[in-house]
Design a protein around this motif. Structure first.
Motif, PDB file in Angstrom:
ATOM      1  N   ILE A 101     -80.052 -58.528 -15.737  1.00 17.93           N
ATOM      2  CA  ILE A 101     -81.583 -58.872 -14.629  1.00 17.93           C
ATOM      3  C   ILE A 101     -81.181 -58.850 -12.977  1.00 17.93           C
ATOM      4  N   ASN A 102     -81.399 -57.825 -12.261  1.00 21.07           N
ATOM      5  CA  ASN A 102     -80.917 -58.040 -10.746  1.00 21.07           C
ATOM      6  C   ASN A 102     -79.318 -57.321 -10.854  1.00 21.07           C
ATOM      7  N   ALA A 103     -79.056 -57.042 -11.559  1.00 20.55           N
ATOM      8  CA  ALA A 103     -77.583 -56.641 -11.935  1.00 20.55           C
ATOM      9  C   ALA A 103     -77.038 -55.166 -10.605  1.00 20.55           C
ATOM     10  N   LEU A 104     -77.948 -53.933 -10.490  1.00 16.85           N
ATOM     11  CA  LEU A 104     -77.656 -53.055  -9.551  1.00 16.85           C
ATOM     12  C   LEU A 104     -78.573 -53.072  -8.775  1.00 16.85           C
ATOM     13  N   THR A 136     -63.421 -60.977 -23.647  1.00 13.91           N
ATOM     14  CA  THR A 136     -62.232 -60.424 -23.485  1.00 13.91           C
ATOM     15  C   THR A 136     -62.407 -59.544 -24.702  1.00 13.91           C
ATOM     16  N   GLU A 137     -63.218 -59.304 -25.945  1.00 11.84           N
ATOM     17  CA  GLU A 137     -63.589 -58.223 -26.570  1.00 11.84           C
ATOM     18  C   GLU A 137     -63.543 -56.645 -26.631  1.00 11.84           C
ATOM     19  N   PHE A 138     -63.357 -56.947 -24.877  1.00 13.96           N
ATOM     20  CA  PHE A 138     -64.085 -55.437 -24.550  1.00 13.96           C
ATOM     21  C   PHE A 138     -63.094 -54.813 -23.986  1.00 13.96           C
ATOM     22  N   GLN A 139     -62.329 -53.886 -24.598  1.00 14.29           N
ATOM     23  CA  GLN A 139     -61.188 -53.286 -23.986  1.00 14.29           C
ATOM     24  C   GLN A 139     -61.282 -52.610 -23.080  1.00 14.29           C
ATOM     25  N   ARG A 140     -61.151 -52.844 -21.406  1.00 16.13           N
ATOM     26  CA  ARG A 140     -61.103 -51.915 -20.562  1.00 16.13           C
ATOM     27  C   ARG A 140     -59.502 -51.192 -19.949  1.00 16.13           C
ATOM     28  N   ASP A 141     -59.209 -50.524 -21.316  1.00 18.77           N
ATOM     29  CA  ASP A 141     -57.739 -49.441 -20.662  1.00 18.77           C
ATOM     30  C   ASP A 141     -58.499 -48.595 -21.267  1.00 18.77           C
ATOM     31  N   GLY A 142     -59.364 -47.983 -21.490  1.00 15.23           N
ATOM     32  CA  GLY A 142     -60.273 -47.000 -22.072  1.00 15.23           C
ATOM     33  C   GLY A 142     -59.283 -46.134 -23.079  1.00 15.23           C
ATOM     34  N   SER A 143     -58.750 -47.342 -24.233  1.00 18.13           N
ATOM     35  CA  SER A 143     -58.147 -46.983 -25.875  1.00 18.13           C
ATOM     36  C   SER A 143     -59.589 -46.836 -25.674  1.00 18.13           C
ATOM     37  N   ALA A 161     -74.548 -40.771  -4.240  1.00 23.84           N
ATOM     38  CA  ALA A 161     -72.911 -41.173  -4.131  1.00 23.84           C
ATOM     39  C   ALA A 161     -72.503 -42.675  -4.457  1.00 23.84           C
ATOM     40  N   ASP A 162     -73.845 -42.957  -4.876  1.00 23.99           N
ATOM     41  CA  ASP A 162     -74.399 -44.135  -4.523  1.00 23.99           C
ATOM     42  C   ASP A 162     -74.112 -45.546  -5.481  1.00 23.99           C
ATOM     43  N   PHE A 163     -73.622 -44.929  -6.467  1.00 25.17           N
ATOM     44  CA  PHE A 163     -73.432 -45.855  -7.603  1.00 25.17           C
ATOM     45  C   PHE A 163     -72.082 -47.315  -7.256  1.00 25.17           C
ATOM     46  N   PRO A 164     -72.539 -47.678  -8.275  1.00 25.89           N
ATOM     47  CA  PRO A 164     -70.728 -48.794  -7.784  1.00 25.89           C
ATOM     48  C   PRO A 164     -69.260 -48.190  -7.731  1.00 25.89           C
ATOM     49  N   GLY A 165     -68.575 -47.720  -7.018  1.00 21.80           N
ATOM     50  CA  GLY A 165     -67.994 -47.328  -6.739  1.00 21.80           C
ATOM     51  C   GLY A 165     -68.056 -45.937  -6.352  1.00 21.80           C
ATOM     52  N   GLY A 166     -68.893 -45.363  -6.197  1.00 24.04           N
ATOM     53  CA  GLY A 166     -69.653 -43.971  -5.529  1.00 24.04           C
ATOM     54  C   GLY A 166     -68.891 -44.174  -3.944  1.00 24.04           C
ATOM     55  N   ASP A 167     -69.208 -42.724  -3.447  1.00 19.61           N
ATOM     56  CA  ASP A 167     -68.698 -42.735  -2.170  1.00 19.61           C
ATOM     57  C   ASP A 167     -68.990 -41.112  -1.706  1.00 19.61           C
ATOM     58  N   ALA A 168     -69.802 -40.632  -0.726  1.00 18.83           N
ATOM     59  CA  ALA A 168     -70.045 -39.758  -0.490  1.00 18.83           C
ATOM     60  C   ALA A 168     -69.491 -39.120   0.224  1.00 18.83           C
ATOM     61  N   ASP A 211     -63.820 -51.524 -15.509  1.00 24.70           N
ATOM     62  CA  ASP A 211     -63.621 -53.097 -14.847  1.00 24.70           C
ATOM     63  C   ASP A 211     -65.128 -53.272 -14.822  1.00 24.70           C
ATOM     64  N   VAL A 212     -65.882 -52.737 -13.380  1.00 22.89           N
ATOM     65  CA  VAL A 212     -66.392 -52.863 -12.776  1.00 22.89           C
ATOM     66  C   VAL A 212     -67.997 -53.555 -13.634  1.00 22.89           C
ATOM     67  N   PHE A 213     -68.229 -52.457 -14.777  1.00 22.69           N
ATOM     68  CA  PHE A 213     -69.488 -52.369 -15.315  1.00 22.69           C
ATOM     69  C   PHE A 213     -68.879 -53.330 -16.597  1.00 22.69           C
ATOM     70  N   GLY A 214     -67.853 -53.853 -16.636  1.00 23.85           N
ATOM     71  CA  GLY A 214     -67.326 -55.064 -17.503  1.00 23.85           C
ATOM     72  C   GLY A 214     -68.341 -56.441 -17.640  1.00 23.85           C
ATOM     73  N   LYS A 215     -68.142 -56.647 -15.766  1.00 25.96           N
ATOM     74  CA  LYS A 215     -68.389 -57.545 -15.322  1.00 25.96           C
ATOM     75  C   LYS A 215     -70.709 -57.516 -15.251  1.00 25.96           C
ATOM     76  N   VAL A 216     -70.737 -56.185 -14.799  1.00 25.58           N
ATOM     77  CA  VAL A 216     -71.999 -56.470 -14.940  1.00 25.58           C
ATOM     78  C   VAL A 216     -73.048 -57.174 -16.238  1.00 25.58           C
ATOM     79  N   PHE A 217     -72.385 -56.606 -17.324  1.00 27.70           N
ATOM     80  CA  PHE A 217     -72.608 -56.451 -18.240  1.00 27.70           C
ATOM     81  C   PHE A 217     -72.042 -58.241 -19.291  1.00 27.70           C
TER      82      PHE A 217
END
Length: 294
Positions: A291-294, A120-127, A183-190, A110-116
């Motif tokens: 560009i400038n996405a991360l 809607t053809e990219f399934q975000r359900d782990g399938s 631990a600083d990637f999106p969704g990371g936490d120290a 979900d996070v990186f589907g938005k970054v890139f």
């Protein structure tokens, strides 16, 4: 804290494969009582400047499996790697097996589907994966029972896989003189990473721990195997009873100085798809460069 139980009398054979370009260690893990095995964190090679994918590392693993007459049951991803591309589907096409990852892959998708800017053809359900593991889920490699421990902090989808007296820790821990992963990637936490490391350190002292990366701190030879006891006693970030507060303070300060991994953009696009390379509308393999996405 969940108490994890494993059969320390089961001693799987572990063969390591080091990829010097990404400092990644992949593994073939064999049931000692049968020909069944699993592959952990396989690497696909990329020449980023040339836009060329090759498979020398994966082919070495395939040769090992074939030369030893092994049967591949599983291809396990400990997490969505940001520093190398997965060769899981390439190996699966040659040897079979199921591709598994933690169920929190959906958060990463979900996070990186938005970054890139995926459609809607990219399934975000782990399938894209054959199995999504929940905390404590078990699976079999031949007659061996394995289980997965949810260990978020580096990424939300990180899991440690425990197979007999061997645990594959992904980026949750490094060798004692390497400490821990960022631990600083999106969704990371120290703080979450500290808690996850404590789960690993609650395993039996004699448990073998196998790293996903090693960088040879101080110029020493590359290493990838240690024990819970050694990590508790010697790990420079969490050993000797360091507190959560101490770890979080150090980890956040350290992470603020780190560069972005050089392969993060291609790696995330491929690995959130279970190792498949995305394609353009005409079917051409194609990676994006936001560009400038991360």
């Amino acid at each position: 804290m969940t108490h994890y139980v494993t059969d320390m009398d089961v001693h799987p054979k572990v063969q390591a494969f080091f990829d010097k370009n990404t400092n990644t260690i992949s593994y073939v893990v064999q049931d000692p009582a049968s020909a069944s095995c699993a592959v952990i964190d396989p690497v696909m090679d990329i020449d980023l400047a040339a836009g060329r994918l090759t498979y020398e590392h994966a082919d070495e693993i395939i040769r090992y499996v074939k030369n030893n007459d092994l049967e591949l049951d599983w291809l396990i991803e400990t997490h969505v790697h940001a520093d190398h591309l997965s060769a899981a589907p390439y190996i699966q096409a040659k040897l079979g097996g199921k591709i598994g990852i933690g169920e929190k892959i959906t958060v990463v998708q979900d996070v990186f589907g938005k970054v890139f800017n995926e459609g809607t053809e990219f399934q975000r359900d782990g399938s894209q994966f054959d199995r999504l593991f929940k905390d404590g889920d078990t699976y079999s490699i031949g007659g061996m029972k394995a289980f997965a421990i949810l260990t978020p902090g580096h990424t939300p989808a990180c899991m440690v896989h425990v197979i007999g007296d061997a645990s594959f820790v992904g980026d949750t821990l490094f060798m004692p003189d390497g400490g821990s992963a960022r631990a600083d990637f999106p969704g990371g936490d120290a703080g979450e990473l500290y808690d996850s490391i404590q789960k690993v350190l609650s395993l039996p002292d004699e448990m073998r721990l196998f790293m996903c990366h090693d960088y040879g701190p101080g110029g020493r030879d590359i290493m990838w195997e240690t024990t819970v006891a050694a990590e508790k006693a010697e790990n420079i970030h969490v050993g000797q009873g360091k507190t959560r507060e101490q770890f979080v303070s150090f980890r956040e300060a350290r992470d603020a100085t780190l560069d972005v991994p050089k392969l993060i953009l291609p790696s995330l696009q491929v690995n959130m798809r279970a190792g498949e390379v995305p394609k353009s509308d005409d079917g051409t393999p194609m990676l994006k460069l936001p560009i400038n996405a991360l």
